[in-house]
Design a protein around this motif. Sequence first.
Motif, PDB file in Angstrom:
ATOM      1  N   ASN A   1       0.759  -1.082  -0.001  1.00 57.88           N
ATOM      2  CA  ASN A   1      -0.016  -0.045  -0.075  1.00 57.88           C
ATOM      3  C   ASN A   1       0.683   1.258   0.152  1.00 57.88           C
ATOM      4  O   ASN A   1       0.375   2.378   0.355  1.00 57.88           O
ATOM      5  CB  ASN A   1      -0.819   0.008   1.185  1.00 57.88           C
ATOM      6  CG  ASN A   1      -2.303  -0.784   0.807  1.00 57.88           C
ATOM      7  OD1 ASN A   1      -2.831  -0.609  -0.325  1.00 57.88           O
ATOM      8  ND2 ASN A   1      -2.251  -1.728   1.873  1.00 57.88           N
TER       9      ASN A   1
ATOM     10  N   ASP B   1       1.224  14.186  -0.736  1.00 52.98           N
ATOM     11  CA  ASP B   1       0.174  15.129  -0.589  1.00 52.98           C
ATOM     12  C   ASP B   1      -0.359  14.995   0.856  1.00 52.98           C
ATOM     13  O   ASP B   1      -0.689  15.932   1.632  1.00 52.98           O
ATOM     14  CB  ASP B   1      -0.988  14.856  -1.476  1.00 52.98           C
ATOM     15  CG  ASP B   1      -1.164  13.451  -1.584  1.00 52.98           C
ATOM     16  OD1 ASP B   1      -0.361  12.443  -1.400  1.00 52.98           O
ATOM     17  OD2 ASP B   1      -2.476  12.871  -1.739  1.00 52.98           O
TER      18      ASP B   1
ATOM     19  N   LYS C   1       3.406   1.246  -4.684  1.00 52.03           N
ATOM     20  CA  LYS C   1       4.431   0.838  -5.742  1.00 52.03           C
ATOM     21  C   LYS C   1       3.886   0.476  -7.188  1.00 52.03           C
ATOM     22  O   LYS C   1       4.509   0.814  -8.073  1.00 52.03           O
ATOM     23  CB  LYS C   1       4.885  -0.630  -5.151  1.00 52.03           C
ATOM     24  CG  LYS C   1       5.990  -0.518  -4.491  1.00 52.03           C
ATOM     25  CD  LYS C   1       6.630  -1.962  -4.003  1.00 52.03           C
ATOM     26  CE  LYS C   1       5.761  -3.063  -4.011  1.00 52.03           C
ATOM     27  NZ  LYS C   1       4.314  -2.927  -3.205  1.00 52.03           N
ATOM     28  N   THR C   2       2.679  -0.341  -7.097  1.00 52.11           N
ATOM     29  CA  THR C   2       1.877  -0.523  -8.363  1.00 52.11           C
ATOM     30  C   THR C   2       1.918   0.678  -9.148  1.00 52.11           C
ATOM     31  O   THR C   2       1.774   0.977 -10.419  1.00 52.11           O
ATOM     32  CB  THR C   2       0.923  -1.282  -8.098  1.00 52.11           C
ATOM     33  OG1 THR C   2       1.207  -2.592  -7.404  1.00 52.11           O
ATOM     34  CG2 THR C   2       0.272  -1.862  -9.547  1.00 52.11           C
ATOM     35  N   THR C   3       1.063   1.893  -8.308  1.00 49.03           N
ATOM     36  CA  THR C   3       0.862   3.029  -9.030  1.00 49.03           C
ATOM     37  C   THR C   3       2.138   3.697  -9.619  1.00 49.03           C
ATOM     38  O   THR C   3       1.940   4.155 -10.725  1.00 49.03           O
ATOM     39  CB  THR C   3       0.193   3.831  -7.857  1.00 49.03           C
ATOM     40  OG1 THR C   3      -0.712   3.333  -7.079  1.00 49.03           O
ATOM     41  CG2 THR C   3      -0.649   5.280  -8.526  1.00 49.03           C
TER      42      THR C   3
ATOM     43  N   GLY D   1       1.694   9.802  -6.322  1.00 49.80           N
ATOM     44  CA  GLY D   1       1.404   8.415  -7.468  1.00 49.80           C
ATOM     45  C   GLY D   1       0.278   8.574  -8.193  1.00 49.80           C
ATOM     46  O   GLY D   1       0.173   8.648  -9.570  1.00 49.80           O
TER      47      GLY D   1
ATOM     48  N   GLY E   1      -4.234  -1.873  -6.089  1.00 51.97           N
ATOM     49  CA  GLY E   1      -5.214  -2.425  -5.015  1.00 51.97           C
ATOM     50  C   GLY E   1      -5.019  -1.720  -3.538  1.00 51.97           C
ATOM     51  O   GLY E   1      -3.920  -1.048  -3.247  1.00 51.97           O
TER      52      GLY E   1
END
Lengths: 724, 107
Positions: A19, A125, A22-24, A152, A37
Motif C-alpha cells: 500500500n 500530498d 508501488k504499483t501506482t 502517485g 489495490g
Amino acid sequence: MIGKIKNKEISVALVGSPNSGKTTIFNNMTGARQHVGNYPGVTVEVKTGTKKYKDYIFDIIDLPGTYSLTAFSEEEVITRNHILKEKPEVVVNIIDASNLERNLYLTTQLIEMNCKMVLVFNMSDLLNKSGLKLNLELLSQLLGAPIILSIGTKGVGTQEILENIIKIYNEEFEHKFVFIKYGDEVETEIKKIQELLSKFKFFDHESLNKNYLRWISVKLLENDELILAELLQNLSEEEKEKINLILESSVNHIKRITGSYPTTLIAEARYGFVKGALKESTIYHKDRELSFSDKIDQVILNNFIGLPIFALIMWGIFQLVFKVGDYPTQWLQLGFNKLSELFTILLPEGYLKSLIIDGIVAGVGGVLVFTPKIMLLFICIAVLEDSGYMARAAFIMDRIMHRIGLHGKSFIPMLIGFGCTVPAYMCTRTLENKNDRLITMHINTFMSCGGRLPIYILFAGTFFQKHAGNIIFSIYIIGIFMAVLFAKFLRVTRFKGESEPFVMELPIYRLPTIRGILMHMWERTWLYIKKAGTIILAVSIIIWILFTFPSINKGLLEEYNAQINQIEINYLEGKISRSEFEKQISTINAWLSFKKLEYSTAGRIGHFIEPVFKPLGFDWRLALASITGMVGKEVVVSTLGTTFSIGSSHNEKEDLRLALRNTYNLLIGFNFMLFCLLYFPCIASLAVFQKEAGTKEMFFQVGFTLVLAWTVSFIVYQIGKFFI
Amino acid sequence: MGLNHKLNLEFKKENKTIINKKEKNKEESKIILLAHASQGKKYKIVNIAGGHCLISRLNAMGIINGDIIKVIHQTWGGPMTIAVKGVRIALGRGIAHKIEVAEVLEN
Ligand SMILES: Nc1nc2c(ncn2[C@@H]2O[C@H](COP(=O)(O)OP(=O)(O)O)[C@@H](O)[C@H]2O)c(=O)[nH]1
Ligand SMILES: [Mg+2]
C-alpha cells in the motif's frame, strides 16, 4: 550487442511496504496497465515493464510489498532473493511518506544490503497535510540516497525518479557511507562471526567485500534460517560445526547480558537509526491523529453492529450480482442463440456445422454468458479492496474463522468462491502461511460457485417448486457446513500446526478511483474469459467428439429419413394438422438424437459407469452429466438436455423438467444437487489449483472431493430410500 | 562519519531513556497482557513473549519493545486494533496474549 542499439539498459527494482503505492508508481513509469489495490498483499506476482527515457532503457520490476526483508513470508523471500541474486542496478524504495517511521524500517534493511537506491517519498500530498516539515537535503544525506517527493495518483515526480535512477546508475550522487550500528553487545558478536566467516574457504576465492560478510553475520544472528541453510550447503563438516557453535554461544551471550534476543536488539537499533535520522531532519512537527478513519472504524468494527453491517454489504452484493446481473446475462444468451441461428443458415450441413454450433458455440457460450455476473462481482470486490474495507472484513471475520482454525483473511477467497472458484484460488495468495493457504484452497470447492447455480435452479425448480428458493439456500448452507468441517479435518490430519498469527495493517479509508476499479475488475475477468477461450474451448471440442462418434449406422438414418418423408406426405395430403406435424417432427428428431447418443462414445461411457452411480440412485444419464460436469458445472444442464433428447423448441426448459419429473424422484433430484456441490468445480479450476499449489495437491483435491461426494450421496440415498 | 556517529549516539541516548522509563514505569503501573488492555488508553510495550518469527514480524510492522501504543478498538474475544507509529494494526487474540504492556499514565 547488436549494432543498432546504443541505449544503455538499467535494471530497476521497486521495493516497498504494501500500500505504499508501488504499483501506482510502476504504472506511471512504464505506462503498463496493471492492478492497483488497497488490500495488503495484492501484488504477489512480480510484474515487469520497460521504459525508454533519454539514452536509457529501464527494465523495471514491481516486487511484492513487504514490511521487512527477513525470511518469514514468501513475499519477503521473493523480494530479498531478487535483490541478492538478480542484483538490480538501482533499487527504487517506495515509501509512504505519511508514515515515515515504519516505512523507513525497510529502508534500513536495504541500506544494510548495500543497495544503490533512490528513495521515493510517495503520498507526499498526505505528508503536507500531516503537518510534518522535513529537511530533505539532510535526511537524504543521513540515509545515503536521493529523496524524491511524489504523488502517485497524480503522476507527480515520475520524471524525477527516472532522472535520479540515471544519476545513481552513473554514480553521480555524492554521499557518505551509511552504517547502522546495533549496539556494543551485538557488534562484538557480529565481529566474531564475521571473522570466522572470512576464514572459510567458500568466502576465500570470491572477492567479496566486507559488507557482505557483515550482512550475513547480522542475518545469522537474526536467526535467518534460509541464509543459514544456504551457507551450510557450501561449508565442510568442520566449518559447519564451528558456525553452529559460535552462533549458539553468541545468541546466548547476548541474551544473558541484555535479556533480549539479538533479533529484538537489531530491530530496535534499526528503529533507533530511523528515529534519530527523522529527529535530526525534522523542522516542524505537529501530532496528528487519523481521526476520520478512526471514526468510521468505530462504527464498522463495532462489537454490536460490525457484523450486521458486514452481512448487509454481502447481501447487497449478492442481490446486485444475481438480480441485476440477470439482465445482461439474458441479453448475452439471446446473442449466442442468434449466433447459432446464423451459423445454421450459413454453414453447410455436416460435421463442421455440428462442431461449431453444438460444440463450440454451445460450450464456450455456456460459460461466457456468466461473464456479466462475474464482472459485477469483481467490481464489488475491487470497491471493497480499494476503499480499505476488505481489511476490516477480515478483522470482523477473524473471530469466526479463528474457530475453524483459519485466518480472517481466508474469508475473502471463500467469498469470491461463491462467484467463481478460479479467482478465489488466486486470491488465496494473500495468505502468507502455506498451510492456511492450502486448507483455504481445498475447502473452497464447497463454496458453491456460480456455475453450479443452473443445476440447482433446474432440479430444485423441478422437484420442489414453491420451496425451490429454500432448497437452493440449504444447498449453500450444506456447502458452508462442509467447508467448516473439512477445514478442521484437514488441520488435524494433513496440515498440522498453528494458523498464521493475525497481524494486519488496516489501511486508511480511501475513495476508490474508477480507473483503479475497472483495471482491477478487468484483470480478473480476463482470466475468466481466457479460461473460456482456452481450456473450455478445448474440452468442448473433445466433448463434442465423444458425443458425435461413432455415428449411427446407415440403417437407422434411412429409417429416420423414411419416417420424415411419411410425416411430410401425411401433412401435404391433409391427414394431419400443422401442429400435429410439428409435434411429430420434433418427436422423431428427438428419437434420432437419442439413438445418436446411445451409439456415441459418451453414451457408452455413461452406460459403462452406470454401476458406480447406481448406489446413489443415478442412472446413466446423471452419471454422464456428472462426468461432463467436470468440464464446467454449467455443462451438466445441457448434457441432460441431450440425454433426454429434448428437441430444441420454444419450451425446451419445460420439456426437460417434465422428463426429469417422469424419470426421477425428489430424493434423487436433491441427491444429484448434493453430488454436484461436493465434487471439484471444473477442469479449469484444477488447472489453476495445479499452478498455485502443485500437482500433488491437485490430485488430492480431485480424489478427496470425488470420494466425499460419492460417500455423502450414497448415505443420503440409502437412508432416504426408506422414507420416500 | 560525523553525522552517522552522531546518529548512533542519538540512538544510544534514546535507548537509555527507554530503559530508564522502563524501570520507572514498573513502579507506576503494573504489567498486563495487551489482550486485557482497555480501549482508548495508551500503553508501553514491555516484552513480546514469542519466537523469533513472531517477534520479527511484529517488529517489521512497527510493534517493538519500548514503543508507546494506543488501544483503538477492543473486542470481546475477537481481534483488536492498536495505533503504533501512526498506523492502525489489527492483532489477533493469540498475539495480544503474547504482548506484555504497562499503562502509560498521562499527567
Ligand atoms: N493520496 C494518495 N494516494 C495514493 C498515492 N499513490 C498511490 N495512492 C493510493 O494508494 C493505494 C495503494 O496503491 P498501490 O499502488 O496499489 O500500492 P502497492 O500495494 O504498494 O502496490 C491506491 O488506492 C492508490 O490509489 C499518492 O501519492 N497519494
Ligand atoms: Mg501493488
